[in-house]
Write a protein that holds these residues in place. Structure first.
Motif, PDB file in Angstrom:
ATOM      1  N   SER A 113       0.822  -1.210   0.000  1.00  0.00           N
ATOM      2  CA  SER A 113       0.000   0.000   0.000  1.00  0.00           C
ATOM      3  C   SER A 113       0.858   1.262   0.000  1.00  0.00           C
ATOM      4  O   SER A 113       0.408   2.319  -0.463  1.00  0.00           O
ATOM      5  CB  SER A 113      -0.930   0.015   1.218  1.00  0.00           C
ATOM      6  N   LEU A 114       2.094   1.192   0.512  1.00  0.00           N
ATOM      7  CA  LEU A 114       2.931   2.394   0.589  1.00  0.00           C
ATOM      8  C   LEU A 114       3.264   2.920  -0.800  1.00  0.00           C
ATOM      9  O   LEU A 114       3.080   4.107  -1.089  1.00  0.00           O
ATOM     10  CB  LEU A 114       4.213   2.086   1.371  1.00  0.00           C
ATOM     11  N   SER A 115       3.765   2.039  -1.659  1.00  0.00           N
ATOM     12  CA  SER A 115       4.087   2.491  -3.017  1.00  0.00           C
ATOM     13  C   SER A 115       2.824   2.759  -3.826  1.00  0.00           C
ATOM     14  O   SER A 115       2.819   3.597  -4.739  1.00  0.00           O
ATOM     15  CB  SER A 115       4.969   1.459  -3.737  1.00  0.00           C
ATOM     16  N   ALA A 116       1.718   2.070  -3.500  1.00  0.00           N
ATOM     17  CA  ALA A 116       0.457   2.339  -4.196  1.00  0.00           C
ATOM     18  C   ALA A 116      -0.018   3.759  -3.908  1.00  0.00           C
ATOM     19  O   ALA A 116      -0.494   4.468  -4.806  1.00  0.00           O
ATOM     20  CB  ALA A 116      -0.605   1.327  -3.763  1.00  0.00           C
ATOM     21  N   ILE A 117       0.104   4.181  -2.661  1.00  0.00           N
ATOM     22  CA  ILE A 117      -0.351   5.514  -2.272  1.00  0.00           C
ATOM     23  C   ILE A 117       0.632   6.587  -2.740  1.00  0.00           C
ATOM     24  O   ILE A 117       0.229   7.650  -3.240  1.00  0.00           O
ATOM     25  CB  ILE A 117      -0.540   5.582  -0.739  1.00  0.00           C
ATOM     26  N   LEU A 118       1.931   6.322  -2.614  1.00  0.00           N
ATOM     27  CA  LEU A 118       2.929   7.353  -2.891  1.00  0.00           C
ATOM     28  C   LEU A 118       3.314   7.454  -4.366  1.00  0.00           C
ATOM     29  O   LEU A 118       3.624   8.543  -4.854  1.00  0.00           O
ATOM     30  CB  LEU A 118       4.188   7.092  -2.071  1.00  0.00           C
ATOM     31  N   LEU A 119       3.325   6.306  -5.060  1.00  0.00           N
ATOM     32  CA  LEU A 119       3.879   6.280  -6.411  1.00  0.00           C
ATOM     33  C   LEU A 119       2.868   5.947  -7.491  1.00  0.00           C
ATOM     34  O   LEU A 119       3.212   5.964  -8.677  1.00  0.00           O
ATOM     35  CB  LEU A 119       5.008   5.242  -6.495  1.00  0.00           C
ATOM     36  N   VAL A 131      13.715 -10.326 -10.332  1.00  0.00           N
ATOM     37  CA  VAL A 131      14.930  -9.528 -10.499  1.00  0.00           C
ATOM     38  C   VAL A 131      15.161  -9.206 -11.972  1.00  0.00           C
ATOM     39  O   VAL A 131      15.475  -8.067 -12.347  1.00  0.00           O
ATOM     40  CB  VAL A 131      16.150 -10.273  -9.911  1.00  0.00           C
ATOM     41  N   LEU A 132      14.988 -10.209 -12.830  1.00  0.00           N
ATOM     42  CA  LEU A 132      15.173  -9.988 -14.267  1.00  0.00           C
ATOM     43  C   LEU A 132      14.149  -8.989 -14.803  1.00  0.00           C
ATOM     44  O   LEU A 132      14.475  -8.147 -15.651  1.00  0.00           O
ATOM     45  CB  LEU A 132      15.065 -11.323 -15.017  1.00  0.00           C
ATOM     46  N   ALA A 133      12.915  -9.082 -14.293  1.00  0.00           N
ATOM     47  CA  ALA A 133      11.886  -8.143 -14.742  1.00  0.00           C
ATOM     48  C   ALA A 133      12.197  -6.722 -14.271  1.00  0.00           C
ATOM     49  O   ALA A 133      12.022  -5.752 -15.014  1.00  0.00           O
ATOM     50  CB  ALA A 133      10.516  -8.594 -14.218  1.00  0.00           C
ATOM     51  N   ARG A 134      12.694  -6.594 -13.043  1.00  0.00           N
ATOM     52  CA  ARG A 134      13.017  -5.266 -12.513  1.00  0.00           C
ATOM     53  C   ARG A 134      14.217  -4.661 -13.223  1.00  0.00           C
ATOM     54  O   ARG A 134      14.334  -3.436 -13.339  1.00  0.00           O
ATOM     55  CB  ARG A 134      13.303  -5.349 -11.015  1.00  0.00           C
ATOM     56  N   ALA A 135      15.134  -5.503 -13.686  1.00  0.00           N
ATOM     57  CA  ALA A 135      16.325  -4.986 -14.370  1.00  0.00           C
ATOM     58  C   ALA A 135      15.964  -4.283 -15.673  1.00  0.00           C
ATOM     59  O   ALA A 135      16.732  -3.468 -16.176  1.00  0.00           O
ATOM     60  CB  ALA A 135      17.303  -6.123 -14.647  1.00  0.00           C
ATOM     61  N   GLU A 136      14.784  -4.579 -16.201  1.00  0.00           N
ATOM     62  CA  GLU A 136      14.352  -3.937 -17.441  1.00  0.00           C
ATOM     63  C   GLU A 136      14.002  -2.470 -17.242  1.00  0.00           C
ATOM     64  O   GLU A 136      14.097  -1.669 -18.160  1.00  0.00           O
ATOM     65  CB  GLU A 136      13.118  -4.654 -18.003  1.00  0.00           C
ATOM     66  N   ARG A 137      13.542  -2.157 -16.038  1.00  0.00           N
ATOM     67  CA  ARG A 137      13.070  -0.788 -15.798  1.00  0.00           C
ATOM     68  C   ARG A 137      13.639  -0.310 -14.463  1.00  0.00           C
ATOM     69  O   ARG A 137      13.120  -0.642 -13.413  1.00  0.00           O
ATOM     70  CB  ARG A 137      11.550  -0.741 -15.784  1.00  0.00           C
ATOM     71  N   LEU A 138      14.705   0.462 -14.512  1.00  0.00           N
ATOM     72  CA  LEU A 138      15.324   0.995 -13.307  1.00  0.00           C
ATOM     73  C   LEU A 138      14.562   2.256 -12.913  1.00  0.00           C
ATOM     74  O   LEU A 138      14.808   3.351 -13.412  1.00  0.00           O
ATOM     75  CB  LEU A 138      16.801   1.302 -13.563  1.00  0.00           C
ATOM     76  N   LEU A 139      13.586   2.059 -12.019  1.00  0.00           N
ATOM     77  CA  LEU A 139      12.659   3.129 -11.697  1.00  0.00           C
ATOM     78  C   LEU A 139      13.329   4.251 -10.916  1.00  0.00           C
ATOM     79  O   LEU A 139      14.224   4.025 -10.111  1.00  0.00           O
ATOM     80  CB  LEU A 139      11.496   2.571 -10.866  1.00  0.00           C
ATOM     81  N   VAL A 140      12.904   5.477 -11.154  1.00  0.00           N
ATOM     82  CA  VAL A 140      13.331   6.633 -10.382  1.00  0.00           C
ATOM     83  C   VAL A 140      12.136   7.103  -9.566  1.00  0.00           C
ATOM     84  O   VAL A 140      11.074   7.402 -10.107  1.00  0.00           O
ATOM     85  CB  VAL A 140      13.813   7.776 -11.301  1.00  0.00           C
ATOM     86  N   PHE A 141      12.302   7.156  -8.241  1.00  0.00           N
ATOM     87  CA  PHE A 141      11.196   7.463  -7.361  1.00  0.00           C
ATOM     88  C   PHE A 141      11.187   8.941  -6.980  1.00  0.00           C
ATOM     89  O   PHE A 141      12.211   9.600  -6.977  1.00  0.00           O
ATOM     90  CB  PHE A 141      11.280   6.606  -6.089  1.00  0.00           C
ATOM     91  N   PRO A 142      10.017   9.477  -6.638  1.00  0.00           N
ATOM     92  CA  PRO A 142       9.915  10.891  -6.288  1.00  0.00           C
ATOM     93  C   PRO A 142      10.480  11.180  -4.905  1.00  0.00           C
ATOM     94  O   PRO A 142      10.844  10.271  -4.171  1.00  0.00           O
ATOM     95  CB  PRO A 142       8.395  11.128  -6.305  1.00  0.00           C
ATOM     96  N   GLU A 143      10.503  12.456  -4.575  1.00  0.00           N
ATOM     97  CA  GLU A 143      10.972  12.857  -3.255  1.00  0.00           C
ATOM     98  C   GLU A 143      10.009  12.347  -2.180  1.00  0.00           C
ATOM     99  O   GLU A 143       8.819  12.153  -2.417  1.00  0.00           O
ATOM    100  CB  GLU A 143      11.074  14.383  -3.169  1.00  0.00           C
TER     101      GLU A 143
END
Length: 497
Positions: free
Chosen positions: A75-81, A218-230
């Motif tokens: 829920s944390l990333s759902a609410i924030l991101l 891990v392989l799926a995440r390596a495709e998209r190196l996400l940049v998170f907000p402040e």
């Protein structure tokens, strides 16, 4: 509630170190759940090898902590991101993110935390009451009933795992096929080992789990190196009393929905969350406020998905059939520690069972404390550079696979299964049916063959016994309903085009 639950609390009091394991599990689960792309299943699979050498109660309750913490952490990333950390948090995102956009992220997270506590506690109390009753009924089960039950569990998760029924069925069949590697459970003949001594004992569960839900992710995440907000969660996260009063009955109602949906094999926390969200919207005085930051839209799915964690434990503990992918991992953990979940498990390990019940209740209290005090820290941790996080998770996967038997073969097997899992997800083949097939395959084969031995190869034995016949009928109806729903969606898309 059965008074024997107090014996479980007494066992926890006699060994306070169990509370440390629960706390560690909750913290690890919230962290894993908050990272988009990872799930509670991933967390349990990664930490399963670390339960070796510890008391079974410590290990099991640590994984329960990971389960509950992981579902909440999403829920944390759902609410924030606006990116659900877990599938179960997708419904929370609908109203949680609009609240964050209004500058009410702390309010949304605080409400989600308390709703998770209420839902998890209600679910744990219902589990404590229902699981022993179901286990006593299960004592009358014979091989035909257990085969029908495992087939029902497989068909249910195939029916709800994805939009394509055929892909889900193929994934479940592939999982069952994996369990046929090694010695035949009846005749002790070697099967599909291809001359490999490492495969004579079958494919180890932990490398499969870590490969499917660790390396593949891990392989799926390596495709998209996400940049998170402040970070936007500075300050306290305690919810407003007025918010709790407004949503109190929504939380309780959603918790009841969640625990019963979660108890259906294959349904899972995400379906429970959406079912509760739909009911909250239906019964709201003004449904038009949903999707725009409504408090009920945050409280309902969070109460339901955490109640579903307890619901999924009911069939796993009482009948030996996991309710979802995470409880399949927990079933594997109990098996590795020398226990066989099911009706006999209750009779032979009453103190352990009641300690698990008590531990699930305690886990909810620890989750509330961790959520309200550390959610801000976890919100900052999800912004860690993914170029650091991805290799670290891959290292943990390989270390966990190696630590089971100190075998390089298990490491290569984990890596191979991870690549296969990654490719399967690329073509939208769900992995949960495969995991359930691996966990239930041996049980299904053993009871199928025992039933045919009892009946002298007469398959009508499954329909001549009321319980097995009813379970097979329910499995068939679930598949037919899913097939018709698929056909309607296909015809609808053709007509719209």
């Amino acid at each position: 509630m059965d008074l024997q639950i107090f014996a479980g609390f007494a066992a926890l009091y006699a060994d306070p170190s169990v509370l440390l394991f629960i706390f560690a599990g909750v913290v690890a689960g919230v962290f894993v759940g908050a990272l988009p792309g990872l799930t509670a299943t991933t967390g349990c699979a990664l930490l399963l090898p670390f339960t070796f050498g510890h008391d079974p109660l410590q290990g099991i309750l640590m994984l329960v902590g990971v389960f509950c913490g992981g579902i909440y952490g999403g829920s944390l990333s759902a609410i924030l991101l606006r990116t659900p950390g877990t599938p179960a948090a997708a419904a929370t995102m609908i109203d949680g993110f609009p609240m964050a956009e209004r500058g009410e992220a702390r309010r949304a997270i605080g409400l989600a935390t308390v709703a998770s506590f209420v839902g998890g506690t209600v679910g744990a109390l219902i589990m404590t009451a229902l699981a022993p009753l179901l286990a006593r009924a299960g004592l009358a089960f014979g091989p035909p009933e257990f085969f029908a039950l495992t087939l029902f569990g497989l068909t249910m998760i195939v029916a709800v795992a994805g939009k394509n029924l055929l892909r889900g069925a193929l994934a479940a069949a592939a999982g069952v096929l994996v369990t046929t590697i090694g010695f035949d459970p009846i005749s002790a003949q070697a099967r599909f080992t291809f001359g490999s001594r490492e495969l004579l004992g079958g494919v180890e569960l932990i490398p499969v789990l870590i490969g499917l839900f660790g390396v593949a992710q891990v392989l799926a995440r390596a495709e998209r190196l996400l940049v998170f907000p402040e970070d936007i969660t500075a300050g306290h996260l305690f919810p407003r009393l007025a918010d709790l009063i407004v949503t109190r009955w929504t939380m309780v109602k959603s918790a009841v929905i969640g625990v019963f949906v979660g108890a259906v094999p294959g349904a899972g926390c995400d379906i429970a969350a959406f079912a509760a969200y739909a009911e909250a919207r239906r019964s709201a005085p003004d449904p038009s406020t949903f999707g725009k930051g409504d408090l009920q839209g945050v409280a309902a799915p969070e109460a339901a998905n955490n109640a579903a964690t307890a619901g999924a434990l009911i069939p796993m503990l009482s009948l030996g059939v996991p309710g979802d992918a995470v409880t399949a991992v927990l079933l594997g953990a109990l098996t590795i520690h020398g226990f066989e979940p099911g009706p006999v498990f209750f009779a032979d390990n009453l103190v352990l069972v009641n300690s698990i019940f008590a531990g699930v209740i305690v886990t909810q209290a620890i989750l509330l404390i961790v959520g309200l005090s550390l959610a801000g820290m976890f919100a900052r941790l999800i912004r860690i550079d993914q170029r650091i996080m991805v290799p670290a998770i891959l290292f943990l996967c390989m270390f966990g696979a190696y630590s089971v038997r100190y075998s390089l073969f298990d490491m290569w097997l984990t890596l191979a299964i991870g690549v296969i899992g990654y490719l399967l997800e690329k073509v939208r083949v769900p992995l949960s049916p495969m995991l359930l097939g691996i966990v239930l395959g041996t049980l299904a084969e053993q009871n199928l063959r025992r039933s045919l031995i009892i009946s002298h190869d007469d398959p009508l034995i499954f329909f001549q016994r009321p319980v097995s016949g009813l379970l097979l009928l329910m499995a068939t109806l679930a598949l037919v309903a899913m097939w018709r729903a698929n056909n309607r969606s296909v015809s609808g898309s053709v007509n719209s085009s």
